[in-house]
Design a protein around this motif. Structure first.
Motif, short mmCIF file in Angstrom:
data_model
loop_
_atom_site.label_atom_id
_atom_site.label_comp_id
_atom_site.label_asym_id
_atom_site.label_seq_id
_atom_site.Cartn_x
_atom_site.Cartn_y
_atom_site.Cartn_z
N ILE A 65 -9.62 -8.96 2.61
CA ILE A 65 -9.60 -7.58 2.96
C ILE A 65 -10.76 -6.77 1.98
O ILE A 65 -11.15 -7.31 0.83
CB ILE A 65 -8.31 -7.13 2.73
CG1 ILE A 65 -7.62 -7.14 1.54
CG2 ILE A 65 -7.53 -7.50 3.84
CD1 ILE A 65 -6.70 -5.98 1.15
N PHE B 222 0.85 -1.04 0.14
CA PHE B 222 0.08 0.05 -0.09
C PHE B 222 0.87 1.21 0.07
O PHE B 222 2.18 1.25 0.43
CB PHE B 222 -0.94 0.06 1.12
CG PHE B 222 -1.93 -1.29 1.25
CD1 PHE B 222 -2.93 -0.97 0.47
CD2 PHE B 222 -1.27 -2.51 1.78
CE1 PHE B 222 -3.96 -2.35 0.40
CE2 PHE B 222 -2.45 -3.44 1.84
CZ PHE B 222 -3.72 -3.37 1.05
N MET C 105 1.10 -6.45 3.26
CA MET C 105 0.10 -7.24 3.83
C MET C 105 0.49 -8.77 3.12
O MET C 105 0.20 -8.71 1.99
CB MET C 105 -0.98 -6.84 3.59
CG MET C 105 -2.48 -7.50 4.23
SD MET C 105 -3.92 -7.04 4.03
CE MET C 105 -3.87 -5.60 5.20
N THR C 106 0.63 -9.55 4.03
CA THR C 106 1.01 -11.05 3.33
C THR C 106 -0.51 -11.76 3.51
O THR C 106 -1.01 -11.77 4.62
CB THR C 106 1.73 -11.67 4.11
OG1 THR C 106 3.35 -11.21 3.98
CG2 THR C 106 2.14 -13.32 3.79
N MET C 107 -0.99 -12.04 2.34
CA MET C 107 -2.18 -13.03 2.59
C MET C 107 -1.97 -14.25 1.98
O MET C 107 -1.48 -14.86 1.23
CB MET C 107 -3.12 -12.18 1.40
CG MET C 107 -3.64 -10.66 1.80
SD MET C 107 -4.64 -9.93 0.66
CE MET C 107 -6.05 -11.00 0.93
N ARG C 108 -2.60 -15.35 2.75
CA ARG C 108 -2.89 -16.67 2.56
C ARG C 108 -4.07 -17.09 2.34
O ARG C 108 -5.00 -16.49 2.53
CB ARG C 108 -1.96 -17.26 3.67
CG ARG C 108 -0.43 -16.74 3.95
CD ARG C 108 0.25 -17.44 5.13
NE ARG C 108 1.67 -17.14 5.21
CZ ARG C 108 2.06 -16.01 5.90
NH1 ARG C 108 1.13 -15.43 6.61
NH2 ARG C 108 3.17 -15.83 6.18
#
Lengths: 105, 105
Positions: A79, A65, A71-74
């Motif tokens: 979001i 951002f 932001m690590t997303m799994r």
């Protein structure tokens, strides 16, 4: 009414990101996005007119951002990105397909 | 912006279906629905004002439609149910949680 599967019809060749529109109406679109090691270009901020709710169905990714945060997303992470909140894809897993489900509204 | 996970915070006690609104705006809502052996009452057709795009994130379910047809849905399966298309939940897996992701628009 046709039933489809979010894990089906994944091209073997993912040289580029693949976008598939699942629903398109006046106010929303729902898209499946397939990534494999793809990332946004260094200067490539997304600055979208619409809000975006997005979930990782499979794989792993890092979003950046414009406030400098990552932001690590799994799998299963989701979001809600407000319209005009600048963001980009910093990293996606190069080993397996990352499947995004995105609702633009 | 808060990241959450679709598999998180599943109540141990699922005596009744659990609905959680993930997004609510003027034109859409996005909901997580948790079922475990739940089904619609015999007379309980859903007759909705909005279109519904719905996907099975985990578990298994059977939807019935008022033309007499059934549709078995498993992980990753999704359909787009037009407004006023009467449908109900005939069965959900009694052994594990079924997680639905629904976009009403």
């Amino acid at each position: 009414m046709e039933m489809k599967n979010i894990f089906a019809n994944i091209p073997k060749d993912l040289d580029e990101e693949v976008l598939e529109q699942l629903v398109k109406s006046e106010h929303i679109s729902i898209e499946r996005i397939l990534s494999k090691g793809h990332q946004s270009p260094e200067s490539g901020w997304y600055d979208q007119e619409q809000n975006e709710w997005v979930m990782i169905v499979a794989g792993e990714a890092i979003l950046s951002f414009d406030d400098g945060s990552d932001m690590t997303m799994r799998k299963g992470d989701y979001i809600n990105i407000p319209a005009h909140k600048k963001h980009k894809v910093k990293w996606t897993d190069p080993e397996i397909e990352t499947i995004w489900l995105a609702v633009f509204y």
